[in-house]
Write a protein that holds these residues in place. Structure first.
Motif, mmCIF file in Angstrom:
data_model
loop_
_atom_site.group_PDB
_atom_site.id
_atom_site.type_symbol
_atom_site.label_atom_id
_atom_site.label_comp_id
_atom_site.label_asym_id
_atom_site.label_seq_id
_atom_site.Cartn_x
_atom_site.Cartn_y
_atom_site.Cartn_z
ATOM 1 N N GLN A 83 -16.124 6.319 11.251
ATOM 2 C CA GLN A 83 -16.012 5.940 9.845
ATOM 3 C C GLN A 83 -14.846 4.979 9.621
ATOM 4 O O GLN A 83 -14.971 3.990 8.888
ATOM 5 C CB GLN A 83 -15.835 7.195 8.992
ATOM 6 N N GLU A 84 -13.730 5.266 10.246
ATOM 7 C CA GLU A 84 -12.572 4.374 10.115
ATOM 8 C C GLU A 84 -12.874 2.997 10.702
ATOM 9 O O GLU A 84 -12.495 1.961 10.127
ATOM 10 C CB GLU A 84 -11.370 4.997 10.818
ATOM 11 N N LYS A 117 -15.797 -3.602 7.730
ATOM 12 C CA LYS A 117 -16.245 -4.041 6.409
ATOM 13 C C LYS A 117 -15.143 -4.796 5.681
ATOM 14 O O LYS A 117 -15.401 -5.827 5.024
ATOM 15 C CB LYS A 117 -16.693 -2.827 5.593
ATOM 16 N N LEU A 118 -13.910 -4.320 5.791
ATOM 17 C CA LEU A 118 -12.792 -5.020 5.159
ATOM 18 C C LEU A 118 -12.584 -6.399 5.779
ATOM 19 O O LEU A 118 -12.338 -7.382 5.067
ATOM 20 C CB LEU A 118 -11.515 -4.183 5.295
ATOM 21 N N GLN A 129 -11.212 -0.960 0.142
ATOM 22 C CA GLN A 129 -9.807 -0.737 0.483
ATOM 23 C C GLN A 129 -9.351 0.646 0.023
ATOM 24 O O GLN A 129 -8.626 1.350 0.745
ATOM 25 C CB GLN A 129 -8.946 -1.826 -0.169
ATOM 26 N N ILE A 130 -9.782 1.047 -1.156
ATOM 27 C CA ILE A 130 -9.426 2.381 -1.657
ATOM 28 C C ILE A 130 -10.061 3.462 -0.785
ATOM 29 O O ILE A 130 -9.424 4.478 -0.459
ATOM 30 C CB ILE A 130 -9.863 2.521 -3.127
ATOM 31 N N GLU A 131 -11.299 3.257 -0.392
ATOM 32 C CA GLU A 131 -11.973 4.235 0.469
ATOM 33 C C GLU A 131 -11.270 4.361 1.816
ATOM 34 O O GLU A 131 -11.126 5.468 2.362
ATOM 35 C CB GLU A 131 -13.431 3.809 0.670
ATOM 36 N N PHE A 132 -10.823 3.241 2.345
ATOM 37 C CA PHE A 132 -10.087 3.278 3.613
ATOM 38 C C PHE A 132 -8.757 4.019 3.449
ATOM 39 O O PHE A 132 -8.348 4.793 4.327
ATOM 40 C CB PHE A 132 -9.853 1.854 4.113
ATOM 41 N N CYS A 133 -8.082 3.806 2.344
ATOM 42 C CA CYS A 133 -6.811 4.496 2.098
ATOM 43 C C CYS A 133 -7.018 5.999 1.919
ATOM 44 O O CYS A 133 -6.156 6.800 2.306
ATOM 45 C CB CYS A 133 -6.124 3.900 0.873
#
Length: 352
Positions: A155-156, A162-163, A187-191
């Motif tokens: 997932q990471e 994607k970013l 970006q928020i989902e990654f954070c």
């Protein structure tokens, strides 16, 4: 809400510039680096104060009501927590508690806007139930823990790809609001993904620190680590062994008074030293291979005979009449034995 005050924009830009400078720096323990970290923390705290003053986010709004240019301000608590973890302090527990509190506020704010996925909500419930033992994977089943770790790693990796894909064309982001909004949400989902990993790391570090001995009170002289030094007499006697003397091998051998300053070896003659100059490092052989085999035969360490050669019958010399007669009598005796003892005559159990 779409019009952002200049003060908030300037404070955010200043905080982001300092954060990027910190992330590209390798000197993390220098006073200058720590001063930069504190300055970045102050900038993000200023951003949070301005957000509260202008009521940038409201619990009565939904995600669709937030302007695209304001989405990045949802990361203020996350950026603050990440910087707090970089602080170097004697009270490490207080630093971790402070970072943990900022991570909780970050997740709580996203939960109000329904921005957490079902898996993220499940992890949030697990964290609220037991923050001290929180883990993103099962701690009792190694197989399940391994599968969860692999899934979260994938997932990471997908979020990073994607970013990178969305950030490849900055000009298109300025003209396409939907694409820019997708970038901000990714970006928020990654954070969020990184937040749960940080919370797990903080829980593990706090558990380790809880087992550490308490620091001595201020002003109290700390005891020596070595018990022999602790109970050393005032007369200078100590049971501690002397350290290695390898550090003094390069100095003079004797002092002016003739006292040895470093260990040395006395040789009998100068010729012994000369003979050892071109001597090989390994031990040279003392006998040849043939001499070694002869010595082994003499000691009985080698067995002769056997193998394929033992099945070869020697040829009888026809000129040796005695040997020929002996072989003839041996063959006749065998023929007579075969005639008197036919094949199967000794089997008395299976006769019809």
């Amino acid at each position: 809400m779409s019009e952002e005050p200049q003060t908030l924009k300037g404070a955010w830009q200043s905080a982001e510039n300092k954060r990027r400078q910190i992330e590209t720096s390798w000197e993390t323990n220098t006073p200058a680096h720590q001063a930069l970290v504190n300055a970045a923390i102050s900038s993000y705290e200023q951003c949070l104060r301005i957000q509260d003053q202008i009521a940038l986010f409201s619990p009565n709004e939904s995600l669709e009501d937030i302007a695209t240019n304001d989405l990045h301000h949802l990361l203020s608590q996350y950026r603050l927590a990440d910087l707090v973890q970089r602080l170097s302090s004697q009270d490490r527990k207080a630093v971790l508690r402070r970072a943990q509190d900022s991570y909780e506020k970050f997740l709580r704010q996203l939960d109000l806007y329904d921005m957490l996925t079902s898996s993220d909500l499940k992890l949030l419930e697990q964290y609220r139930d037991s923050p001290a033992t929180f883990s993103t994977a099962s701690t009792s089943d190694p197989a399940a823990r391994r599968e969860t770790k692999i899934l979260r790693f994938k997932q990471e990796k997908d979020l990073k790809q994607k970013l990178q894909h969305l950030q490849q064309n900055p000009a298109a982001l300025q003209n396409d609001d939907d694409m820019y909004r997708s970038l901000q949400l990714t970006q928020i989902e990654f954070c969020v993904h990184q937040t749960y990993q940080s919370l797990e790391s903080i829980a593990q570090e706090l558990h380790i620190l809880s087992r550490a001995p308490p620091p001595p009170p201020p002003g109290q002289e700390s005891l020596p680590f070595d018990a022999r030094e602790r109970y050393k007499n005032n007369d200078g006697y100590s049971e501690k062994l002397d350290g290695p003397m390898s550090a003094g091998l390069s100095g003079p051998m004797l002092s002016k008074d003739g006292k040895p300053l470093r260990p040395f070896t006395l040789l009998n003659t100068r010729q012994t030293l000369k003979d050892g100059v071109f001597r090989p490092d390994h031990s040279l052989p003392t006998m040849t291979i043939d001499e070694y085999l002869d010595e082994e035969k003499r000691r009985g360490g080698m067995i002769e005979g056997g193998g394929a050669q033992s099945g070869i019958k020697p040829e009888v010399d026809e000129d040796d009449l005695d040997k020929a007669d002996e072989e003839t009598m041996k063959a006749r005796a065998w023929d007579e034995y075969v005639e008197h003892n036919p094949k199967g005559s000794g089997n008395t159990l299976n006769r019809g």
